[in-house]
Structures are given as C-alpha cells and as structure tokens.
Design a protein around this motif. Structure first.
Motif, mmCIF file in Angstrom:
data_model
loop_
_atom_site.group_PDB
_atom_site.id
_atom_site.type_symbol
_atom_site.label_atom_id
_atom_site.label_comp_id
_atom_site.label_asym_id
_atom_site.label_seq_id
_atom_site.Cartn_x
_atom_site.Cartn_y
_atom_site.Cartn_z
ATOM 1 N N GLY A 102 0.854 -1.291 -0.006
ATOM 2 C CA GLY A 102 0.045 0.007 -0.104
ATOM 3 C C GLY A 102 0.880 1.144 0.012
ATOM 4 O O GLY A 102 2.056 1.336 0.621
ATOM 5 N N GLY A 103 0.381 2.294 -0.661
ATOM 6 C CA GLY A 103 0.752 3.531 -0.671
ATOM 7 C C GLY A 103 2.626 3.418 -1.196
ATOM 8 O O GLY A 103 3.358 4.012 -0.621
ATOM 9 N N ASP A 104 2.841 2.334 -2.178
ATOM 10 C CA ASP A 104 4.148 2.356 -2.595
ATOM 11 C C ASP A 104 5.164 1.678 -1.740
ATOM 12 O O ASP A 104 6.235 1.453 -1.930
ATOM 13 C CB ASP A 104 4.750 3.784 -3.207
ATOM 14 C CG ASP A 104 5.948 3.590 -4.076
ATOM 15 O OD1 ASP A 104 5.808 2.481 -5.084
ATOM 16 O OD2 ASP A 104 6.951 4.368 -4.295
ATOM 17 N N TYR A 105 4.606 0.997 -0.788
ATOM 18 C CA TYR A 105 5.403 0.311 0.323
ATOM 19 C C TYR A 105 5.118 -1.382 0.205
ATOM 20 O O TYR A 105 3.860 -1.576 0.163
ATOM 21 C CB TYR A 105 5.293 0.631 1.734
ATOM 22 C CG TYR A 105 5.858 2.114 1.814
ATOM 23 C CD1 TYR A 105 7.397 2.514 2.259
ATOM 24 C CD2 TYR A 105 5.228 3.383 1.589
ATOM 25 C CE1 TYR A 105 7.772 3.661 2.458
ATOM 26 C CE2 TYR A 105 5.724 4.455 1.713
ATOM 27 C CZ TYR A 105 7.152 4.731 2.261
ATOM 28 O OH TYR A 105 7.493 5.785 2.423
ATOM 29 N N THR A 106 5.926 -2.114 0.557
ATOM 30 C CA THR A 106 5.901 -3.472 0.822
ATOM 31 C C THR A 106 6.393 -3.884 2.037
ATOM 32 O O THR A 106 7.490 -3.407 2.240
ATOM 33 C CB THR A 106 6.389 -4.090 -0.424
ATOM 34 O OG1 THR A 106 5.732 -3.618 -1.638
ATOM 35 C CG2 THR A 106 5.942 -5.804 -0.346
ATOM 36 N N LEU A 107 5.731 -4.683 2.857
ATOM 37 C CA LEU A 107 5.980 -4.885 4.263
ATOM 38 C C LEU A 107 6.110 -6.491 4.326
ATOM 39 O O LEU A 107 4.912 -6.803 4.167
ATOM 40 C CB LEU A 107 5.207 -4.431 5.322
ATOM 41 C CG LEU A 107 5.686 -4.528 6.734
ATOM 42 C CD1 LEU A 107 6.898 -3.915 7.081
ATOM 43 C CD2 LEU A 107 4.670 -3.966 7.785
ATOM 44 N N THR A 108 7.032 -7.160 4.619
ATOM 45 C CA THR A 108 7.045 -8.287 4.866
ATOM 46 C C THR A 108 7.292 -8.977 6.210
ATOM 47 O O THR A 108 8.144 -8.411 6.958
ATOM 48 C CB THR A 108 8.137 -9.186 4.158
ATOM 49 O OG1 THR A 108 7.794 -8.798 2.642
ATOM 50 C CG2 THR A 108 8.096 -10.857 3.994
ATOM 51 N N GLY A 109 6.270 -9.534 7.050
ATOM 52 C CA GLY A 109 6.662 -10.033 8.231
ATOM 53 C C GLY A 109 5.360 -9.839 9.169
ATOM 54 O O GLY A 109 4.159 -9.952 8.116
ATOM 55 N N ASP A 110 5.163 -10.322 10.354
ATOM 56 C CA ASP A 110 4.113 -10.471 11.225
ATOM 57 C C ASP A 110 4.316 -9.784 12.441
ATOM 58 O O ASP A 110 5.338 -9.371 12.766
ATOM 59 C CB ASP A 110 3.434 -11.676 11.200
ATOM 60 C CG ASP A 110 4.284 -12.686 11.915
ATOM 61 O OD1 ASP A 110 5.101 -12.336 12.736
ATOM 62 O OD2 ASP A 110 4.206 -13.972 11.166
ATOM 63 N N ALA A 111 3.172 -9.537 13.271
ATOM 64 C CA ALA A 111 3.250 -9.132 14.446
ATOM 65 C C ALA A 111 4.295 -9.841 15.527
ATOM 66 O O ALA A 111 4.862 -9.219 16.324
ATOM 67 C CB ALA A 111 1.822 -9.186 15.366
ATOM 68 N N LYS A 112 4.435 -11.083 15.341
ATOM 69 C CA LYS A 112 5.285 -11.850 16.078
ATOM 70 C C LYS A 112 6.596 -12.053 15.801
ATOM 71 O O LYS A 112 7.696 -12.406 16.554
ATOM 72 C CB LYS A 112 4.733 -13.375 16.250
ATOM 73 C CG LYS A 112 3.517 -13.450 16.671
ATOM 74 C CD LYS A 112 3.048 -14.839 16.727
ATOM 75 C CE LYS A 112 1.535 -14.948 17.085
ATOM 76 N NZ LYS A 112 1.028 -16.265 16.758
ATOM 77 N N ALA A 113 7.207 -11.523 14.661
ATOM 78 C CA ALA A 113 8.452 -11.438 13.932
ATOM 79 C C ALA A 113 9.202 -10.348 14.923
ATOM 80 O O ALA A 113 8.800 -9.444 15.169
ATOM 81 C CB ALA A 113 8.461 -11.188 12.484
ATOM 82 N N SER A 114 10.570 -10.734 15.104
ATOM 83 C CA SER A 114 11.556 -9.709 15.795
ATOM 84 C C SER A 114 12.045 -8.858 14.502
ATOM 85 O O SER A 114 12.392 -7.636 14.839
ATOM 86 C CB SER A 114 12.369 -10.314 16.133
ATOM 87 O OG SER A 114 13.323 -11.112 15.376
ATOM 88 N N SER A 115 11.809 -8.882 13.267
ATOM 89 C CA SER A 115 12.292 -8.053 12.223
ATOM 90 C C SER A 115 11.578 -8.206 11.354
ATOM 91 O O SER A 115 10.664 -9.256 10.974
ATOM 92 C CB SER A 115 13.510 -8.397 11.645
ATOM 93 O OG SER A 115 13.807 -9.693 11.217
#
Length: 129
Positions: A102-115
């Motif tokens: 969304g908004g030209d961003y891509t985020l990989t991970g989840d709430a439990k991940a440390s990074s």
C-alpha cells in the motif's frame, strides 16, 4: 421575616405544572411501521473492522524508525514513518502470511516477528524490532 419571593414560589410551581399535558398517553406495542424493515432484513451481515493486535516500532538499516500497527485479521496493518503520530499508510495483504502492500510500500513480516522487511519502490531494507 416576610419575603414576597417565598409567597410567589408556590404560584410559580403551579404555573409550571399547568403547562404539563393532562391528556393520557397511549403506548402501542407495534408502533408505526418501519419503511426500511425489508431492506434491513435482507441486508448482508455487517463485518466489524479488525482489532489492533500489536503496535511495534522497528529500527531500519538506514537508522530510521518505523511504526507498525498490526491487526488481528492478519491481512491489514498501518505503517507510520519517522513519528508514531504521523499519518498512517494503510497496508493490506491478499491473504494471511502474504506481504502487505500500500502507498508504494511493501512490508514483509508479522506481529510476532522480531524483524520485518520494508521496501519502497525497488529498494528494501531489514528493520529490527
């Protein structure tokens, strides 16, 4: 002590009570018919918005701090850049476990991940929680 105001008080109360409606009120059990009753009965069920699961901050490789609000549907998140009070960028994933975009961003991970991995355009970087 003879106060004229005290003598006028019962008279004022009488005027206030005289303004009340003395007709009996009839309450009908069914009430008036709702003109939108059929539309409401046939409407699809309402889906509530997801609740916030976690709110985390991450420091990225370029030393910036990003804030991510993770929601419990595992397909939506809000991204805030630089400040926790900044306007959020809504991110969505097509399914649980897929990258959020969304908004030209891509985020990989989840709430439990440390990074997490944050990408804008073609450049990506790892951000530690």
């Amino acid at each position: 002590m003879n106060h004229p105001m005290l003598r006028a008080l019962p008279l004022a109360a009488l005027f206030l009570l005289a303004a009340c409606d003395t007709k009996p009120t009839t309450i009908v059990a069914g009430g008036p018919a709702d003109p939108t009753a059929n539309e409401i009965a046939n409407a699809p069920p309402v889906k509530l918005p997801p609740a916030m699961l976690a709110s985390k901050s991450y420091r990225c490789k370029d030393n910036t701090i990003v804030y991510v609000d993770w929601f419990n549907d595992n397909t939506t998140a809000n991204l805030r850049l630089k400040e926790k009070t900044a306007d959020p960028i809504a991110l969505a994933a097509p399914s649980a476990g897929a990258p959020y975009t969304g908004g030209d961003y891509t985020l990989t991970g989840d709430a439990k991940a440390s990074s997490v991995t944050l990408a804008k355009g073609g450049a990506s970087q790892t951000c530690e929680g």
